[in-house]
Design a protein around this motif. Structure first.
Motif, short mmCIF file in Angstrom:
data_model
loop_
_atom_site.label_atom_id
_atom_site.label_comp_id
_atom_site.label_asym_id
_atom_site.label_seq_id
_atom_site.Cartn_x
_atom_site.Cartn_y
_atom_site.Cartn_z
N VAL A 162 -4.33 -9.39 1.64
CA VAL A 162 -3.12 -9.22 0.84
C VAL A 162 -3.42 -9.53 -0.62
CG1 VAL A 162 -0.76 -10.04 0.41
CG2 VAL A 162 -1.59 -9.82 2.76
N ILE A 163 -2.87 -8.70 -1.51
CA ILE A 163 -2.87 -9.00 -2.94
C ILE A 163 -1.46 -9.42 -3.30
CG2 ILE A 163 -3.26 -8.11 -5.26
CD1 ILE A 163 -5.07 -5.97 -4.01
N GLY A 164 -1.30 -10.66 -3.73
CA GLY A 164 0.03 -11.19 -4.01
C GLY A 164 0.22 -11.60 -5.46
N LYS B 280 3.11 -5.96 -4.85
CA LYS B 280 3.68 -5.31 -6.03
C LYS B 280 2.74 -4.21 -6.51
CE LYS B 280 7.43 -7.72 -6.77
NZ LYS B 280 8.75 -7.10 -6.69
N SER B 281 3.31 -3.20 -7.16
CA SER B 281 2.50 -2.23 -7.86
C SER B 281 1.93 -2.91 -9.09
CB SER B 281 3.36 -1.03 -8.27
OG SER B 281 2.61 -0.13 -9.04
N MET B 282 0.65 -2.63 -9.40
CA MET B 282 0.00 -3.27 -10.53
C MET B 282 -0.49 -2.21 -11.52
SD MET B 282 -2.04 -6.42 -8.68
CE MET B 282 -3.05 -5.36 -7.64
N PRO B 283 -0.73 -2.61 -12.78
CA PRO B 283 -1.12 -1.63 -13.80
C PRO B 283 -2.43 -0.91 -13.48
CG PRO B 283 -0.45 -3.70 -14.81
CD PRO B 283 -0.55 -3.95 -13.34
N GLY B 284 -2.50 0.36 -13.87
CA GLY B 284 -3.73 1.12 -13.73
C GLY B 284 -4.02 1.57 -12.31
N LEU C 201 -4.59 1.25 1.63
CA LEU C 201 -3.81 0.39 0.75
C LEU C 201 -2.34 0.71 0.85
CD1 LEU C 201 -3.48 -1.67 -1.57
CD2 LEU C 201 -3.95 0.22 -3.17
N GLU C 202 -1.54 -0.31 1.10
CA GLU C 202 -0.09 -0.17 1.16
C GLU C 202 0.52 -1.01 0.04
OE1 GLU C 202 1.40 -0.99 5.06
OE2 GLU C 202 -0.07 0.31 6.05
N ILE C 203 1.21 -0.34 -0.88
CA ILE C 203 1.82 -1.02 -2.02
C ILE C 203 3.33 -1.08 -1.82
CG2 ILE C 203 2.13 -1.01 -4.52
CD1 ILE C 203 -0.38 0.75 -4.72
N CYS C 204 3.87 -2.28 -1.88
CA CYS C 204 5.31 -2.45 -1.69
C CYS C 204 6.07 -1.80 -2.84
CB CYS C 204 5.64 -3.94 -1.61
SG CYS C 204 7.41 -4.28 -1.45
N THR C 205 7.09 -1.03 -2.50
CA THR C 205 7.90 -0.35 -3.52
C THR C 205 9.35 -0.85 -3.53
OG1 THR C 205 8.34 1.45 -1.95
CG2 THR C 205 6.48 1.73 -3.45
N GLU C 206 9.59 -1.98 -2.88
CA GLU C 206 10.94 -2.56 -2.89
C GLU C 206 11.37 -2.84 -4.33
OE1 GLU C 206 13.19 -3.54 -0.36
OE2 GLU C 206 11.97 -2.26 0.93
N LYS C 207 12.66 -2.72 -4.62
CA LYS C 207 13.17 -2.91 -5.97
C LYS C 207 13.36 -4.37 -6.33
CE LYS C 207 13.40 1.49 -6.75
NZ LYS C 207 12.42 2.12 -7.67
N LYS C 208 13.22 -5.27 -5.36
CA LYS C 208 13.39 -6.69 -5.63
C LYS C 208 12.35 -7.17 -6.62
CE LYS C 208 15.07 -7.96 -1.00
NZ LYS C 208 14.78 -8.79 0.19
N THR C 209 12.75 -8.02 -7.55
CA THR C 209 11.80 -8.59 -8.49
C THR C 209 10.85 -9.55 -7.78
OG1 THR C 209 13.40 -8.43 -10.30
CG2 THR C 209 11.54 -9.92 -10.63
N ILE C 210 11.40 -10.37 -6.91
CA ILE C 210 10.61 -11.34 -6.17
C ILE C 210 10.86 -11.15 -4.68
CG2 ILE C 210 10.16 -13.78 -5.75
CD1 ILE C 210 11.14 -14.31 -8.62
N LEU C 211 9.80 -10.94 -3.92
CA LEU C 211 9.93 -10.76 -2.48
C LEU C 211 10.11 -12.11 -1.79
CD1 LEU C 211 7.14 -8.13 -1.69
CD2 LEU C 211 9.57 -7.73 -2.10
N SER C 212 10.89 -12.11 -0.73
CA SER C 212 11.08 -13.32 0.06
C SER C 212 9.90 -13.48 1.02
CB SER C 212 12.38 -13.24 0.85
OG SER C 212 12.29 -12.21 1.83
#
Length: 314
Positions: free
Chosen positions: A66-68, A22-26, A40-51
């Motif tokens: 991974v940062i989860g 997920k994108s995180m603040p700051g 760094l690769e930040i997921c930009t999927e619109k899903k609230t929760i990834l499967s």
């Protein structure tokens, strides 16, 4: 084959590949990773929760870390995928890690990190905000105004209750519970009653010192009391905030019997993890039925009753 997941890339030529689900603040966290030569690769999927499948697709064939998020189920499947991709670290953006199977992480040689301490004041402020909103009926009044129902002032219109001089009850006086207690005592001049297995000496000293300050300035001093049981807090407090640990003993900590012991106009705030209170406020009956099966665990909260967690004496 898993469907590709959309990403935003920072420092594309970095030596180490790190994925954030997920994108995180700051941007500080991004800069720290770039300074360590990470791509760094930040997921930009619109899903609230990834499967799980989405996260496996993100990990790919080569991934160093991974940062989860606490909404993700990090168990055998994901740690196996991360290990296969050469990953050695997983960082959970949360204080709690009940969404992480630590044994699976150990099995695949993946180090797990969390963020203890950074959300203490944040969570305490949220609990204080909920307390004030409930006491002063702020949400109800806002909905009333937005619905166009206001046609003039009335003496009893959404007045709510004065917090000053009332008693705030804290169940679980750890870091967050103590921070919340200090906010309510100093901010609203409330008296304190708390229950915890361990004496909160620093909290007691704080309330005592503040009480002395008020007395020296000609005001009514605040008081504190360490309850001998949770029931004592429920019976005496006007505002009760729950901050217990997550284990088997705190599952449905607040039940039909405990609700019945509370004052008629008492306010109950829950900012803890797990299921100390039934999760759906619009469906009270299943909660009151002690024989009802527990609700299915949401991705963000693991059902403690199904876990082999240690049992505290709380």
């Amino acid at each position: 084959m898993a469907k590709p997941v959309s990403i935003e890339v920072w420092n594309p030529n970095g030596k180490y590949r790190v994925v954030s689900t997920k994108s995180m603040p700051g941007t500080r966290w991004i800069n720290l990773l770039i300074e360590q030569d990470c791509r760094l690769e930040i997921c930009t999927e619109k899903k609230t929760i990834l499967s799980v499948e989405d996260i496996i697709a993100l990990i790919g064939d080569k991934c160093d870390g991974v940062i989860g998020q606490l909404t993700e189920d990090w168990g055998e499947t994901l740690f196996a995928a991360l290990s296969k991709a050469g990953g050695k670290a997983f960082s959970n953006m949360a204080v709690g890690y009940n969404n992480v199977d630590v044994n699976a992480a150990n099995k695949y040689g993946v180090a797990v990190g969390n963020t203890p301490g950074v959300l203490t004041e944040t969570t305490a402020e949220l609990a204080a905000s909920l307390s004030l909103a409930a006491a002063r009926r702020i949400v109800e009044a806002d909905e009333f105004m937005r619905a166009g129902l206001y046609d003039g002032w009335l003496p009893h219109l959404f007045v709510g209750n004065l917090l000053k001089g009332q008693t705030v009850g804290v169940i679980g006086a750890g870091r967050i519970g103590s921070a919340y207690a200090r906010m309510m005592v100093e901010g609203f001049k409330m008296n304190l009653i708390y229950f915890d297995l361990y004496q909160s000496t620093r909290l007691e000293k704080f309330v005592t010192a503040y009480g002395q300050f008020l007395k020296a300035n000609g005001e009514q001093p605040v008081t504190w009391k360490r309850a001998s049981s949770m029931s004592e807090v429920l019976q005496e407090a006007d505002v009760i905030s729950l901050h217990p640990v997550l284990d088997k003993t705190t599952y449905h900590l607040i039940n039909k019997e405990s609700l019945a012991t509370m004052k008629k106009e008492a306010i109950l705030i829950n900012c803890s993890r797990g299921y100390p209170v039934w999760h759906d406020p619009n469906r009270v009956e299943p909660f009151l039925n002690e024989n009802a099966p527990p609700p299915a665990a949401s991705p963000s909260i693991v059902n403690a009753k199904a876990l082999g967690l240690p049992v505290s004496k709380l």
